[in-house]
Design an enzyme around this catalytic site. Structure first.
Site, PDB file in Angstrom:
ATOM      1  N   ASP A 146     -27.521   7.647 -12.105  1.00 48.59           N
ATOM      2  CA  ASP A 146     -28.648   7.122 -13.031  1.00 48.59           C
ATOM      3  C   ASP A 146     -28.096   6.339 -14.138  1.00 48.59           C
ATOM      4  O   ASP A 146     -27.108   6.671 -14.888  1.00 48.59           O
ATOM      5  CB  ASP A 146     -29.302   8.484 -13.272  1.00 48.59           C
ATOM      6  CG  ASP A 146     -30.798   8.072 -13.523  1.00 48.59           C
ATOM      7  OD1 ASP A 146     -31.179   7.016 -13.958  1.00 48.59           O
ATOM      8  OD2 ASP A 146     -31.723   8.776 -13.321  1.00 48.59           O
ATOM      9  N   HIS A 191     -30.024  -2.096 -16.842  1.00 50.96           N
ATOM     10  CA  HIS A 191     -30.465  -0.487 -16.873  1.00 50.96           C
ATOM     11  C   HIS A 191     -30.058   0.353 -15.870  1.00 50.96           C
ATOM     12  O   HIS A 191     -30.181   1.571 -16.016  1.00 50.96           O
ATOM     13  CB  HIS A 191     -32.013  -0.793 -16.914  1.00 50.96           C
ATOM     14  CG  HIS A 191     -32.721  -1.306 -17.916  1.00 50.96           C
ATOM     15  ND1 HIS A 191     -33.246  -0.880 -19.139  1.00 50.96           N
ATOM     16  CD2 HIS A 191     -32.753  -2.618 -18.518  1.00 50.96           C
ATOM     17  CE1 HIS A 191     -33.806  -1.820 -19.955  1.00 50.96           C
ATOM     18  NE2 HIS A 191     -33.467  -2.966 -19.451  1.00 50.96           N
TER      19      HIS A 191
HETATM   20  P1  ADP Z   1     -36.394   5.581 -14.090  1.00 50.59           P
HETATM   21  O1  ADP Z   1     -36.402   4.490 -15.025  1.00 50.59           O
HETATM   22  O2  ADP Z   1     -35.372   5.597 -12.979  1.00 50.59           O
HETATM   23  O3  ADP Z   1     -37.784   5.824 -13.379  1.00 50.59           O
HETATM   24  P2  ADP Z   1     -36.127   7.190 -16.298  1.00 50.59           P
HETATM   25  O4  ADP Z   1     -35.827   8.923 -16.427  1.00 50.59           O
HETATM   26  O5  ADP Z   1     -35.067   6.681 -17.222  1.00 50.59           O
HETATM   27  O6  ADP Z   1     -35.862   6.956 -14.599  1.00 50.59           O
HETATM   28  O7  ADP Z   1     -37.535   6.970 -16.894  1.00 50.59           O
HETATM   29  C1  ADP Z   1     -38.609   7.451 -16.083  1.00 50.59           C
HETATM   30  C2  ADP Z   1     -39.713   7.274 -17.120  1.00 50.59           C
HETATM   31  O8  ADP Z   1     -41.016   7.619 -16.343  1.00 50.59           O
HETATM   32  C3  ADP Z   1     -39.748   8.438 -18.320  1.00 50.59           C
HETATM   33  O9  ADP Z   1     -40.238   7.961 -19.313  1.00 50.59           O
HETATM   34  C4  ADP Z   1     -40.636   9.763 -17.672  1.00 50.59           C
HETATM   35  O10 ADP Z   1     -41.351  10.565 -18.747  1.00 50.59           O
HETATM   36  C5  ADP Z   1     -41.779   8.952 -16.656  1.00 50.59           C
HETATM   37  N1  ADP Z   1     -41.947   9.746 -15.629  1.00 50.59           N
HETATM   38  C6  ADP Z   1     -41.221  10.308 -14.509  1.00 50.59           C
HETATM   39  N2  ADP Z   1     -42.032  11.058 -13.760  1.00 50.59           N
HETATM   40  C7  ADP Z   1     -43.303  10.979 -13.925  1.00 50.59           C
HETATM   41  C8  ADP Z   1     -44.636  11.296 -13.424  1.00 50.59           C
HETATM   42  N3  ADP Z   1     -44.613  11.919 -12.560  1.00 50.59           N
HETATM   43  N4  ADP Z   1     -45.637  11.027 -14.148  1.00 50.59           N
HETATM   44  C9  ADP Z   1     -45.626  10.236 -15.507  1.00 50.59           C
HETATM   45  N5  ADP Z   1     -44.414   9.769 -15.962  1.00 50.59           N
HETATM   46  C10 ADP Z   1     -43.371   9.972 -15.250  1.00 50.59           C
END
Ligand code: ADP
Length: 462
Positions: free
Chosen positions: A356, A153
């Site tokens: 990322d 991922h």
């Molecule tokens: P990673 O897997 O590295 O955290 P991604 O952008 O691929 O990054 O996925 C992050 C997920 O977490 C997304 O579905 C996003 O909506 C959720 N997310 C990110 N920040 C928050 C937050 N502060 N509160 C709730 N959900 C969050």
């Protein structure tokens, strides 16, 4: 009839499935039957030698338990203080300790033994992410010839960064033991193939697969996506909730796990640059950065939290007015519906990772917009999502002036251009929707060259 699906992932979801990937894997398991194996979500449950059943549902969930030391060495240590920084080009943050690697291998071997005991000949195994890189090699050494797929991922590391791993030669061997190595982007595939090309043990076959010792591995990209229908539907009815007295006129939203890979200091500084360069002093953009807490037991994560508090304090100290606080840094998780509502309310989505795998926030922001009056996505070119999302304003997050300029341009963008860019991005988001992603991956895995049974002698010496 295809065999069962055995999914292995670090997190094993409990309760009702939510979140794109979890729902997609849940659906695939419902369709085929099978087992979902992952670390026990309750860290107080320490234990060792068996897989514990979690609840009774149409497919089984089985949890492996870690001791406190294993959690430190395998999870916080090798996975998150060695592999994570290597894959995200932050070799300066790597912490190498022999016990990290030893426990990483020990946990994977224990898991391989437990999984092997329960495998039927037609079962297909799908391993997720960097916590389990050596799992296929270990299953092979136990005589398992089932199809085993892996999906990484996070970004595939640069060949020069890989050399920093303890025993770097293991990495290619671990990955070559899978039938299918799935990666997020074409750039990741290029880096994986470069690694094999530089390795004298690897041979490229005419169909593009890689032969490595006795194994043949297919390397391909499967850009992951979101459940866009569900997010679009949520966004239509979602409420961003109250903002208090200072309801922003121009809202820029950031939502990230609080991770040093997300370029949050760069984002804050670029926003500061925008404020500094404002010609119209009445313009009052607000950056709302919601950052969910993450991995607080790793020192680098505590450091970045302190840094962000200091930068946001400085920027607010410099630019706040009595009735306007330009930067709102909210260090917590927000309920999903509310987050989607905030995305729809925002004029700009600002996504600035330095590296990322994909970045799902970028895709969620696009899906959350009203197509007749959409906000603009400003997106780092270092997010996997940028490879296809050419309708976004692509930026280099290291270039603060470029990012500030892109935000400024986004805030002033005419409606026609916003609609056009949004339609382009939405087409990409819909094409990569998560249910299609699961089907594409599993179909490709089913068509991979099968692994031939190794003789006991070969298996023992592997
Ligand atoms: P990673 O897997 O590295 O955290 P991604 O952008 O691929 O990054 O996925 C992050 C997920 O977490 C997304 O579905 C996003 O909506 C959720 N997310 C990110 N920040 C928050 C937050 N502060 N509160 C709730 N959900 C969050």
């Amino acid at each position: 009839m295809a065999g069962r699906l055995i999914v292995i992932s670090n997190r094993i979801p409990t309760g009702d499935p939510s979140g794109g990937l979890v729902v997609a894997l849940h659906d695939a398991l419902l369709a085929r039957g099978g087992v979902w194996v992952g670390a026990d979500p309750d860290p107080s449950e320490e234990g060792r030698e068996c897989l514990h059943e979690l609840g009774d549902i149409p497919y089984r969930k089985r949890a492996f338990r870690l001791s406190k030391t294993e959690r430190q060495n395998y999870y916080s240590g090798f996975a998150n203080s060695v592999l994570w920084p290597i894959c995200h080009r932050r070799t300066d943050l790597i912490e190498i300790k022999s016990e990290y690697r030893a426990d990483y291998l020990a946990v994977n071997l224990r898991l391989a033994r437990l999984i092997a005991q329960d495998l039927a000949p037609q079962d297909v195994v799908w391993v997720h992410d960097y916590h389990f890189l050596p799992l296929a090699m270990m299953l092979r050494s136990l005589g398992v010839t089932n199809r085993i797929g892996f999906f990484l991922h996070i970004p595939f590391p640069n060949i020069t960064d890989l050399a920093i791993l303890p025993r770097p030669e293991d990495f290619a061997r671990w990955l070559a033991s899978y039938n299918l190595l799935g990666l997020q982007t074409r750039g990741d595939v290029a880096r994986a193939l470069e690694m094999f090309r530089a390795d004298p043990r690897a041979e490229f076959l005419r169909d593009g697969t890689v032969k490595f010792d006795e194994h043949i591995v297919t390397v391909a990209s499967f850009p992951i996506g979101i459940d866009c229908d569900q997010i679009e539907a949520t966004a239509r009815r979602a409420d961003p909730g109250p903002f208090g007295a200072a309801n922003p006129r121009e809202l820029i939203i950031g939502a990230d796990r609080l991770d040093y890979t997300k370029g949050l200091p760069h984002k804050f500084e670029a926003f500061g640059r925008l404020l500094q360069g404002r010609v119209d002093r009445d313009a009052r953009p607000t950056l709302l950065q919601i950052a969910s807490p993450s991995r607080a037991d790793v020192a680098a994560y505590r450091q970045i939290t302190n840094d962000l508090q200091a930068i946001s304090g400085r920027i607010n100290g410099q630019y706040s007015e009595l009735d306007w606080q330009p930067l709102r840094f909210v260090h917590r998780s927000v309920a999903r519906d509310r987050l989607i509502g905030l995305m729809r309310r925002a004029e700009v989505g600002l996504v600035t990772p330095l590296a990322d795998g994909m970045n799902l926030v970028a895709k969620e922001f696009v899906a959350a917009q009203a197509p007749d009056n959409p906000g603009v996505l400003v997106l780092s070119r270092f997010a996997g999502a940028a490879e296809d999302m050419k309708g976004a304003l692509l930026i280099n997050p290291h270039d603060l002036d470029e990012t500030a300029g892109a935000i400024d341009y986004a805030l002033a963008m005419p409606l026609d251009e916003r609609r056009k860019r949004h339609a382009d991005c939405l087409a990409v988001v819909r094409d990569s929707r998560i249910s299609v992603w699961t089907d594409r991956y599993l179909a490709r895995l089913a068509s991979c060259v099968p692994t031939l049974a190794l003789s006991r002698h070969q298996a023992a010496s592997a």
